[in-house]
Design a protein around this motif. Structure first.
Motif, PDB file in Angstrom:
ATOM      1  N   HIS A 262     -45.570 -18.951   7.897  1.00 24.71           N
ATOM      2  CA  HIS A 262     -45.075 -20.137   8.002  1.00 24.71           C
ATOM      3  C   HIS A 262     -46.241 -21.480   7.806  1.00 24.71           C
ATOM      4  CE1 HIS A 262     -41.256 -18.062   9.007  1.00 24.71           C
ATOM      5  NE2 HIS A 262     -41.717 -17.685   9.887  1.00 24.71           N
ATOM      6  N   TRP A 263     -47.060 -20.936   8.403  1.00 25.77           N
ATOM      7  CA  TRP A 263     -48.434 -21.759   8.448  1.00 25.77           C
ATOM      8  C   TRP A 263     -49.860 -20.978   8.939  1.00 25.77           C
ATOM      9  CZ3 TRP A 263     -50.409 -22.226  13.444  1.00 25.77           C
ATOM     10  CH2 TRP A 263     -49.519 -21.961  14.607  1.00 25.77           C
ATOM     11  N   GLN A 278     -45.331 -24.914   0.681  1.00 29.66           N
ATOM     12  CA  GLN A 278     -44.263 -25.395   0.105  1.00 29.66           C
ATOM     13  C   GLN A 278     -42.987 -24.643   0.945  1.00 29.66           C
ATOM     14  OE1 GLN A 278     -43.962 -26.944  -3.708  1.00 29.66           O
ATOM     15  NE2 GLN A 278     -42.115 -25.782  -4.015  1.00 29.66           N
ATOM     16  N   LYS A 279     -41.990 -25.347   1.230  1.00 27.57           N
ATOM     17  CA  LYS A 279     -40.947 -25.030   1.989  1.00 27.57           C
ATOM     18  C   LYS A 279     -40.131 -23.965   1.008  1.00 27.57           C
ATOM     19  CE  LYS A 279     -36.529 -26.569   4.257  1.00 27.57           C
ATOM     20  NZ  LYS A 279     -36.004 -27.755   4.728  1.00 27.57           N
ATOM     21  N   GLY A 280     -39.827 -22.826   1.587  1.00 28.83           N
ATOM     22  CA  GLY A 280     -39.085 -21.949   0.760  1.00 28.83           C
ATOM     23  C   GLY A 280     -40.243 -20.907   0.179  1.00 28.83           C
ATOM     24  N   SER A 316     -48.346 -28.579  -0.818  1.00 24.27           N
ATOM     25  CA  SER A 316     -48.744 -27.845   0.305  1.00 24.27           C
ATOM     26  C   SER A 316     -49.228 -29.066   0.992  1.00 24.27           C
ATOM     27  CB  SER A 316     -49.897 -26.874   0.029  1.00 24.27           C
ATOM     28  OG  SER A 316     -49.653 -25.994  -0.986  1.00 24.27           O
ATOM     29  N   GLY A 335     -39.048 -28.709   9.926  1.00 27.67           N
ATOM     30  CA  GLY A 335     -38.853 -27.762   8.974  1.00 27.67           C
ATOM     31  C   GLY A 335     -40.049 -26.879   9.025  1.00 27.67           C
ATOM     32  N   ILE A 336     -41.165 -27.117   9.815  1.00 26.38           N
ATOM     33  CA  ILE A 336     -42.418 -26.300   9.781  1.00 26.38           C
ATOM     34  C   ILE A 336     -42.069 -24.992  10.808  1.00 26.38           C
ATOM     35  CG2 ILE A 336     -44.661 -26.010  10.085  1.00 26.38           C
ATOM     36  CD1 ILE A 336     -45.151 -28.858   9.271  1.00 26.38           C
ATOM     37  N   SER A 337     -41.625 -23.972  10.578  1.00 23.64           N
ATOM     38  CA  SER A 337     -41.317 -22.847  11.552  1.00 23.64           C
ATOM     39  C   SER A 337     -42.237 -22.540  12.450  1.00 23.64           C
ATOM     40  CB  SER A 337     -40.840 -21.749  10.917  1.00 23.64           C
ATOM     41  OG  SER A 337     -40.344 -20.870  11.803  1.00 23.64           O
TER      42      SER A 337
END
Length: 590
Positions: A262-263, A278-280, A316, A335-337
């Motif tokens: 996730h990060w 990027q999301k997804g 990103s 949205g950043i899990s």
């Protein structure tokens, strides 16, 4: 004779603890050598690899060696003077992007100072490659049989200043039909967005692999403590990864955490640098050791094909800033899990986060962080008071049936099984639970540990004053008793640098021990008599905010015990009787 030997042993052990603690504090809380003066010529002095390897880490991180500090200052002046830079001027960060390599390597935080001095410069998180405090981020591409931009590539910029209102796009034409671009934008806090695009104007498709990386030295890292992680970090799978430190990366050379990424990045106790994909998408994530105390966190996307005449864009993000819990949670909500877990809350975060909210609220109301700590300690003690009261009630009930228990033990001293059966029947008949006195104490442990950890992790306490001489609650109490709080012209050794709060801690803890029932064992009594003063030395190097919390807690314990003894006079009478019996035992052995 035995008693005198035991007293001597206790004193020797206490002295060994104090001297050992001093050595540990000099290791964990190093201070720059005041005898070394950092000058313009300091960077020319010998600084061998052996000397560099002996560098120590402070709680808040940053360079410690005056020679390295001088070298960093000189290197920054040279590197940042280059005209090939795009200036960053956002609400909360400033710095620049190096057009050679499109490297984000100059970031300072406008809201956080290096020291409590109001004239001190802002905290610097990013420094260019090759400087003693190097830390930077870069976005790019890997390609096979195509010319991709590299570290020496000179990019073109469509603007001179990156601000919240003005994104900047860097472009590079490889001369073979590919145009690479990175569009940088920034929000009102600490998050940069890098939109990486490849435009293919050639006649055939190409395959590229976008990546992002963060490179840093561990020499500026804060201490990796059991209550506060410092080092490689990331959100993977269902949680955050705190298990790796810099030594682990050195041992393995390359670490690939398990779970969907996730990060990824690096953390200090108060600061965080993290790459967000990027999301997804779930790029490969690795931590790498590069040698010479430098490390890299990578995120590498899957190879993608860019058809002829088409353009591919991938977005990103890069977080470079302070670990402010509410801000991290807001990014997670967006949205950043698992981003809120960049703060190493541990098992008790469900206690800790509400405590931090109360602490911030009290600070807003009182305007003084020390008063907020006192207020939070009072609230927590008040919340735990019914549990303590229940424990005292249980102790009182146990004291009340002590004569009956002794009679049973005497009657069935030769039949232990029957003795236990009769004692259990006594408990049941009197309605007494022998564990009820211990359970309340056990329930309080996680609550007070959570409060302790909140004060360790809260960046809100950094550089906050309390009263008079205490200018920074996140630093040790600067007023030491032995030099009359700075009036005498000498600095005591660190293990004798006992501040006012540490003295208050020893006194209040000694008073709490005095209120407790006396121990019949003379050795235990001696250790309880010495322990408050040993802890006074042990806790002196800790943050003043932690000592303030502990002193306040001890005072509240004294008030609580006095009140509960008044409600349960049989306990006070029993305590007095125990002390008389214990004193008589000691006198009989001497």
């Amino acid at each position: 004779m035995n008693n005198q030997r035991n007293i001597l042993l206790a004193v020797v052990l206490s002295a060994a603890l104090l001297l050992g603690w001093d050595a540990a504090m000099r290791y964990f809380y190093p201070q720059p050598d005041n005898a070394v003066v950092a000058t313009e010529n300091s960077r020319d002095k010998v600084d061998t690899p052996a000397e560099r390897s002996a560098a120590q880490h402070t709680r808040q991180g940053g360079l410690v060696d005056p020679l390295e500090i001088a070298e960093e200052k000189a290197d920054l002046a040279t590197a940042l003077a280059s005209p090939d830079r795009v200036r960053i001027d956002a609400p909360r960060i400033a710095g620049s992007i190096n057009l050679q390599g499109a490297v984000v390597d100059d970031i300072v935080l406008k809201d956080h100072r290096e020291t409590v001095d109001k004239d001190s410069g802002p905290v610097r998180l990013f420094s260019p490659r090759g400087t003693p405090a190097q830390q930077f981020a870069q976005f790019g591409w890997v390609g096979s049989n195509i010319a991709v931009p590299g570290a020496a590539t000179k990019w073109e910029a469509d603007g001179r200043v990156l601000s919240q209102a003005s994104p900047v796009t860097l472009t590079h034409d490889n001369g073979a039909g590919l145009t690479f671009a990175i569009r940088f934008s920034i929000d009102e806090n600490y998050m940069l967005t890098a939109d990486q695009s490849v435009a293919n104007t050639g006649g055939a498709p190409v395959v590229v692999q976008p990546f992002g990386l963060v490179n840093r030295t561990s020499r500026t890292a804060s201490m990796d403590q059991w209550v506060a992680h410092s080092g490689p970090i990331g959100g993977f799978g269902d949680g955050a990864e705190y298990d790796y430190d810099y030594d682990d990366v050195d041992d393995d050379q390359r670490i690939t955490p398990e779970g969907r990424m996730h990060w990824i990045g690096f953390t200090d106790i108060y600061w965080l640098t993290a790459l967000v994909p990027q999301k997804g998408m779930a790029p490969d994530a690795t931590f790498r050791a590069l040698g010479n105390e430098t490390y890299r966190a990578d995120m590498i996307y899957e190879p993608v094909s860019v058809p002829a005449g088409r353009k591919l864009t991938l977005s990103s993000r890069l977080f470079v800033g302070a670990k402010e819990s509410e801000l991290l949670d807001s990014y997670e909500d967006a949205g950043i899990s698992k981003f809120g877990l960049a703060v190493d809350w541990g098992w008790f975060r469900w206690f800790e986060k509400p405590m931090l909210w109360v602490l911030r609220t009290l600070f807003e109301l009182a305007g003084n962080f020390g008063v907020a700590i006192i207020g939070l300690t009072i609230i927590v003690r008040a919340f735990m008071f019914p549990i303590a009261q229940k424990g005292f009630a249980s102790m009182a009930a146990m004291k009340a049936i002590q004569p009956k228990m002794k009679a049973i033990q005497e009657r069935y001293k030769d039949d232990k099984q029957k003795q236990q059966q009769e004692i259990m029947a006594l408990y049941k008949g009197e309605g007494v639970n022998p564990l009820a006195g211990c359970l309340p104490m056990l329930l309080q442990i996680p609550v007070f540990f959570a409060l302790y950890k909140v004060l360790v992790l809260a960046i809100e306490m950094r550089h906050q004053p309390f009263i008079l001489w205490i200018k920074d609650l996140s630093a040790p109490d600067p007023a030491t008793v032995l030099n009359l709080f700075g009036l005498l012209p000498f600095t005591p050794p660190s293990f004798l640098a006992i501040g006012v709060l540490a003295v208050l801690l020893g006194i209040t803890m000694w008073l709490t021990f005095k209120l407790n029932p006396a121990q019949m064992d003379p050795i235990q009594q001696q250790m309880f008599a010495i322990m408050p003063w040993v802890l006074m030395f042990v806790m002196a190097p800790f943050a003043a905010g932690l000592l303030l919390y502990w002193v306040t807690s001890n005072i509240l314990v004294l008030a609580q015990q006095s009140y509960l003894y008044s409600k349960h006079p049989q306990l006070r009478a029993a305590a007095a009787k125990d002390k008389d019996a214990s004193t008589a035992t000691i006198e009989g052995k001497t």
